[in-house]
Motif scaffolding. Structure first.
Motif, PDB file in Angstrom:
ATOM      1  N   ALA A  77       8.149   1.923 -20.365  1.00 33.76           N
ATOM      2  CA  ALA A  77       6.714   2.164 -20.541  1.00 33.76           C
ATOM      3  C   ALA A  77       6.491   3.632 -20.874  1.00 33.76           C
ATOM      4  O   ALA A  77       6.998   4.513 -20.194  1.00 33.76           O
ATOM      5  N   GLN A  78       5.742   3.890 -21.910  1.00 33.66           N
ATOM      6  CA  GLN A  78       5.475   5.251 -22.349  1.00 33.66           C
ATOM      7  C   GLN A  78       4.004   5.400 -22.668  1.00 33.66           C
ATOM      8  O   GLN A  78       3.296   4.433 -22.873  1.00 33.66           O
ATOM      9  N   SER A  79       3.585   6.635 -22.720  1.00 33.72           N
ATOM     10  CA  SER A  79       2.222   6.928 -23.157  1.00 33.72           C
ATOM     11  C   SER A  79       2.136   6.689 -24.660  1.00 33.72           C
ATOM     12  O   SER A  79       3.150   6.724 -25.357  1.00 33.72           O
ATOM     13  N   PRO A  80       0.946   6.458 -25.164  1.00 45.05           N
ATOM     14  CA  PRO A  80       0.804   6.285 -26.613  1.00 45.05           C
ATOM     15  C   PRO A  80       1.306   7.511 -27.359  1.00 45.05           C
ATOM     16  O   PRO A  80       1.147   8.636 -26.905  1.00 45.05           O
ATOM     17  N   VAL A  81       1.921   7.282 -28.506  1.00 40.59           N
ATOM     18  CA  VAL A  81       2.374   8.374 -29.345  1.00 40.59           C
ATOM     19  C   VAL A  81       1.197   8.904 -30.161  1.00 40.59           C
ATOM     20  O   VAL A  81       1.032  10.102 -30.328  1.00 40.59           O
ATOM     21  N   LEU A  82       0.384   8.005 -30.657  1.00 40.54           N
ATOM     22  CA  LEU A  82      -0.820   8.372 -31.412  1.00 40.54           C
ATOM     23  C   LEU A  82      -1.979   7.576 -30.834  1.00 40.54           C
ATOM     24  O   LEU A  82      -1.981   6.350 -30.887  1.00 40.54           O
TER      25      LEU A  82
ATOM     26  N   ASN B  66       4.275  10.152 -35.219  1.00 38.60           N
ATOM     27  CA  ASN B  66       3.138   9.357 -34.770  1.00 38.60           C
ATOM     28  C   ASN B  66       3.414   7.862 -34.682  1.00 38.60           C
ATOM     29  O   ASN B  66       2.687   7.147 -34.004  1.00 38.60           O
ATOM     30  N   ILE B  67       4.416   7.374 -35.408  1.00 33.98           N
ATOM     31  CA  ILE B  67       4.695   5.943 -35.414  1.00 33.98           C
ATOM     32  C   ILE B  67       6.174   5.735 -35.721  1.00 33.98           C
ATOM     33  O   ILE B  67       6.780   6.534 -36.427  1.00 33.98           O
ATOM     34  N   SER B  68       6.730   4.692 -35.180  1.00 33.07           N
ATOM     35  CA  SER B  68       8.131   4.365 -35.409  1.00 33.07           C
ATOM     36  C   SER B  68       8.219   3.009 -36.092  1.00 33.07           C
ATOM     37  O   SER B  68       7.509   2.077 -35.727  1.00 33.07           O
ATOM     38  N   SER B  69       9.112   2.911 -37.062  1.00 33.22           N
ATOM     39  CA  SER B  69       9.309   1.612 -37.711  1.00 33.22           C
ATOM     40  C   SER B  69      10.236   0.719 -36.891  1.00 33.22           C
ATOM     41  O   SER B  69      10.405  -0.447 -37.212  1.00 33.22           O
ATOM     42  N   LEU B  70      10.813   1.255 -35.814  1.00 33.94           N
ATOM     43  CA  LEU B  70      11.755   0.488 -35.001  1.00 33.94           C
ATOM     44  C   LEU B  70      11.095  -0.247 -33.847  1.00 33.94           C
ATOM     45  O   LEU B  70      11.526  -1.323 -33.466  1.00 33.94           O
ATOM     46  N   ARG B  71      10.061   0.336 -33.262  1.00 34.09           N
ATOM     47  CA  ARG B  71       9.390  -0.337 -32.148  1.00 34.09           C
ATOM     48  C   ARG B  71       8.033   0.302 -31.903  1.00 34.09           C
ATOM     49  O   ARG B  71       7.758   1.419 -32.321  1.00 34.09           O
ATOM     50  N   GLY B  72       7.201  -0.430 -31.200  1.00 33.58           N
ATOM     51  CA  GLY B  72       5.882   0.089 -30.860  1.00 33.58           C
ATOM     52  C   GLY B  72       4.847  -1.013 -30.847  1.00 33.58           C
ATOM     53  O   GLY B  72       5.130  -2.167 -31.158  1.00 33.58           O
ATOM     54  N   THR B  73       3.659  -0.630 -30.478  1.00 34.24           N
ATOM     55  CA  THR B  73       2.542  -1.559 -30.404  1.00 34.24           C
ATOM     56  C   THR B  73       1.340  -0.918 -31.071  1.00 34.24           C
ATOM     57  O   THR B  73       1.094   0.267 -30.914  1.00 34.24           O
ATOM     58  N   LEU B  74       0.598  -1.708 -31.775  1.00 36.04           N
ATOM     59  CA  LEU B  74      -0.635  -1.260 -32.405  1.00 36.04           C
ATOM     60  C   LEU B  74      -1.769  -2.063 -31.798  1.00 36.04           C
ATOM     61  O   LEU B  74      -1.716  -3.299 -31.774  1.00 36.04           O
ATOM     62  N   ALA B  75      -2.752  -1.374 -31.266  1.00 33.70           N
ATOM     63  CA  ALA B  75      -3.898  -2.071 -30.668  1.00 33.70           C
ATOM     64  C   ALA B  75      -5.177  -1.370 -31.109  1.00 33.70           C
ATOM     65  O   ALA B  75      -5.244  -0.143 -31.148  1.00 33.70           O
ATOM     66  N   TYR B  76      -6.179  -2.145 -31.460  1.00 33.31           N
ATOM     67  CA  TYR B  76      -7.459  -1.560 -31.836  1.00 33.31           C
ATOM     68  C   TYR B  76      -8.560  -2.593 -31.739  1.00 33.31           C
ATOM     69  O   TYR B  76      -8.330  -3.787 -31.741  1.00 33.31           O
ATOM     70  N   TRP B  77      -9.774  -2.086 -31.613  1.00 37.84           N
ATOM     71  CA  TRP B  77     -10.974  -2.921 -31.685  1.00 37.84           C
ATOM     72  C   TRP B  77     -11.505  -2.797 -33.099  1.00 37.84           C
ATOM     73  O   TRP B  77     -11.508  -1.721 -33.675  1.00 37.84           O
ATOM     74  N   ILE B  78     -11.961  -3.882 -33.649  1.00 41.07           N
ATOM     75  CA  ILE B  78     -12.546  -3.842 -34.986  1.00 41.07           C
ATOM     76  C   ILE B  78     -13.797  -4.724 -35.000  1.00 41.07           C
ATOM     77  O   ILE B  78     -13.824  -5.796 -34.408  1.00 41.07           O
ATOM     78  N   LYS B  79     -14.825  -4.218 -35.646  1.00 44.51           N
ATOM     79  CA  LYS B  79     -16.063  -4.980 -35.808  1.00 44.51           C
ATOM     80  C   LYS B  79     -16.373  -5.022 -37.305  1.00 44.51           C
ATOM     81  O   LYS B  79     -17.033  -4.146 -37.837  1.00 44.51           O
ATOM     82  N   PRO B  80     -15.860  -6.021 -38.010  1.00 49.77           N
ATOM     83  CA  PRO B  80     -16.070  -6.067 -39.459  1.00 49.77           C
ATOM     84  C   PRO B  80     -17.527  -6.332 -39.807  1.00 49.77           C
ATOM     85  O   PRO B  80     -18.230  -7.033 -39.084  1.00 49.77           O
ATOM     86  N   ASP B  81     -17.945  -5.726 -40.909  1.00 52.17           N
ATOM     87  CA  ASP B  81     -19.302  -6.000 -41.399  1.00 52.17           C
ATOM     88  C   ASP B  81     -19.263  -6.396 -42.865  1.00 52.17           C
ATOM     89  O   ASP B  81     -20.181  -6.153 -43.609  1.00 52.17           O
ATOM     90  N   TRP B  82     -18.160  -7.021 -43.278  1.00 52.20           N
ATOM     91  CA  TRP B  82     -18.035  -7.481 -44.647  1.00 52.20           C
ATOM     92  C   TRP B  82     -18.131  -9.000 -44.718  1.00 52.20           C
ATOM     93  O   TRP B  82     -18.023  -9.681 -43.719  1.00 52.20           O
TER      94      TRP B  82
END
Length: 109
Positions: A22-27, A78-94
């Motif tokens: 477990a690590q802190s977010p990189v970005l 800021n990001i690794s192609s070997l491992r990691g997680t991407l999480a975000y909230w998105i509210k599309p308006d299209w």
């Protein structure tokens, strides 16, 4: 009682490797009234002709990207192609009829 201790020890040993990974977010980009990352990262590019604004979000404020809004951060550090997680909230308006890129990695765009 001895059986409970053994079970506890087995559980502890199975959890320790997970905790060690477990690590802190990189970005971390909160977009709470600014585009900079929580650790001082600045965008490497954003389309200034399509101003990114801020509005109420899930927690604090959030970035609003207009239709041609582009925002980039350097991948190095800021990001690794070997491992990691991407999480975000998105509210599309299209309307869902166009190609919308929320995240891309690598390449030139």
């Amino acid at each position: 009682m001895k059986t409970k201790r053994i079970i506890y020890l087995i559980l502890l040993c199975s959890i320790l490797p997970v905790l060690a990974m477990a690590q802190s977010p990189v970005l971390h980009l909160s977009f709470d009234n600014h585009l900079n990352g929580s650790y001082g990262e600045e965008p490497s590019y954003h389309n200034e002709n399509q101003a990114i604004s801020f509005e109420a979000g899930v927690s604090g404020n959030a970035a609003y990207f207009p239709s041609q809004g582009v925002l980039r951060y350097l991948a190095a550090g800021n990001i690794s192609s070997l491992r990691g997680t991407l999480a975000y909230w998105i509210k599309p308006d299209w309307k869902g009829t166009n190609d919308h890129k929320v995240f891309t990695y690598g390449g030139t765009g």
